[in-house]
Design an enzyme around this catalytic site. Structure first.
Site, mmCIF file in Angstrom:
data_model
loop_
_atom_site.group_PDB
_atom_site.id
_atom_site.type_symbol
_atom_site.label_atom_id
_atom_site.label_comp_id
_atom_site.label_asym_id
_atom_site.label_seq_id
_atom_site.Cartn_x
_atom_site.Cartn_y
_atom_site.Cartn_z
ATOM 1 C CE LYS A 1 -22.456 39.175 -1.239
ATOM 2 N NZ LYS A 1 -21.451 39.757 -0.378
ATOM 3 N N GLY B 1 -27.200 35.512 5.682
ATOM 4 C CA GLY B 1 -26.471 36.770 5.838
ATOM 5 C C GLY B 1 -26.822 37.739 4.726
ATOM 6 C CB SER B 2 -28.244 40.449 3.928
ATOM 7 O OG SER B 2 -28.594 41.022 5.168
ATOM 8 N N GLY B 3 -25.645 41.978 3.104
ATOM 9 C CA GLY B 3 -24.809 43.170 3.202
ATOM 10 C C GLY B 3 -25.183 44.142 2.112
ATOM 11 N N GLY B 4 -24.354 45.166 1.961
ATOM 12 C CA GLY B 4 -24.642 46.206 0.983
ATOM 13 C C GLY B 4 -24.579 45.736 -0.453
ATOM 14 N N GLY C 1 -25.157 42.284 -1.496
ATOM 15 C CA GLY C 1 -25.854 41.061 -1.843
ATOM 16 C C GLY C 1 -26.361 40.306 -0.622
ATOM 17 C CB THR C 2 -29.273 38.348 -0.036
ATOM 18 O OG1 THR C 2 -29.819 39.676 -0.011
ATOM 19 C CG2 THR C 2 -29.903 37.529 1.079
ATOM 20 C CB VAL C 3 -24.984 35.049 2.070
ATOM 21 C CG1 VAL C 3 -24.319 33.669 1.987
ATOM 22 C CG2 VAL C 3 -23.985 36.131 1.683
ATOM 23 C CG ASP D 1 -16.091 44.981 0.738
ATOM 24 O OD1 ASP D 1 -15.842 45.947 1.480
ATOM 25 O OD2 ASP D 1 -17.191 44.408 0.719
#
Length: 354
Positions: free
Chosen positions: A101, A80-83, A85-87, A199
């Protein structure tokens, strides 16, 4: 006179020495207590430091193996990834895996705050909060080491992106809403210092093997001293979930988390994202759309069609709670403890797992 002065000086010296010794003893005891709770490993080549919080699940791990596997994570391990960080999935063996993360490092002051926040997180043990097992700090990035939660994120299941292909009926959605509310309430009211998540969103609510909600991702979490009502920070969070006052003040408050939870509750009820393309095209948003429909007493019009037949009174009460959380004026919103009580009362005549 001189004799009295020398005696006084002697006593003052003794008191000063005793004070210093007591401080040293206290510091040593605090350090030993910290060492009992932590395993710390230095990695000379990367210049990094790994801190693992002692827990039963970590006792069987060999520290060098864990550290080496963590540093070998690559793109093929991304889940997974988001604004922010990357998991990655960190697989230790056939029966043990973790979620890691990666966050980019900030300033030195922010990093000191980062470690302080994580120390507090390591003490949190709650059934509705993802367990933080440790962290790794290096010159250019930080890693957070979490337990790996079986069924992924709520948004993945809700919007059909999950590999589990699980269907969420109303009892499941109610259970998720109540669990998430309990987790956030614990952060707000039972942790010392109190913790503001900052968040809250459907992708940060994970689902375990029993489809219990687990609040995750404290990369943005801000610790709040008990006597403070807000923490002033740079505006950060996710569009569609942020309370309106946050854009004006930049203040992270517990009531801001309440607003974000209200948006998640609407997602569970409507099956729509707060940034759904249909809203963008119409120049509106999920919250505004639902408010208009609920005011006209037409809740069934916005209810997720995949829910099928479900108790109308429970649905209407859930919409009412969501709109209380979404009050434009922060002072009019309930606390998360109050939200938990209201959600429990929705099905008070039925069995609620406590």
């Amino acid at each position: 006179m001189g004799k009295h002065a020398s005696v006084l000086a002697f006593y003052i010296t003794i008191c000063c020495i005793a004070f210093v010794i007591s401080k040293i003893i206290i510091a040593v005891l605090i350090y030993r207590r910290w060492k009992r709770k932590h395993l710390v490993f230095e990695h000379g080549f990367s210049g990094g430091k790994m801190v693992l919080f002692r827990a039963p699940v970590m006792q069987s791990l060999k520290s060098d193996v864990f550290l080496k596997k963590t540093l070998k994570l690559s793109n093929k391990d991304i889940i997974g990834s988001g604004g922010y960080g990357t998991v990655y999935k960190l697989t230790i063996n056939e029966t043990m895996a973790f979620a890691v993360k990666r966050l980019n490092r900030g300033s030195a002051d922010r990093d000191r705050g980062f470690e302080r926040e994580l120390e507090a997180m390591g003490d949190i043990k709650h059934r509705n909060i993802v367990t933080l097992h440790g962290y790794y700090t290096a010159p250019h990035y930080n890693l957070l080491i979490y337990e790996l939660v079986a069924n992924g994120s709520l948004d993945g299941v809700l919007y059909g992106r999950s590999m589990t292909n699980k269907r969420l009926d109303w009892p499941s959605r109610y259970k998720i809403a109540l669990g998430a509310a309990r987790g956030i309430s614990y952060l707000h009211h039972d942790c010392i210092p109190h913790i503001i998540h900052r968040d809250i969103k459907s992708s940060n609510i994970l689902l375990d093997q029993n489809m219990e909600a687990r609040v995750s991702d404290f990369g943005l979490a801000t610790l709040m001293e008990p006597d403070k009502t807000h923490v002033s920070t740079l505006v950060a969070g996710t569009f569609g979930y942020l309370a309106p006052e946050y854009f004006d003040t930049g203040r992270a408050t517990a009531k801001g988390d309440v607003y974000s939870f209200g948006v998640v509750l609407l997602e569970l009820l409507t099956g729509k994202k707060p940034t759904d393309e249909a809203f963008v095209e119409e120049g509106t948003k999920l919250v505004t759309w639902v408010k208009g429909v609920v005011q006209d007493k037409r809740e069934e019009y916005v209810l997720d069609s995949s829910l099928g037949c479900c108790p109308g009174d429970e649905i209407n009460n859930a919409f009412s709670i969501a709109l209380m959380c979404l009050e434009p004026e922060a002072s009019k919103r309930p606390t998360m403890a109050e939200v938990v009580k209201m959600l429990e009362q929705i099905r008070s005549d039925k069995v609620i797992d406590t």
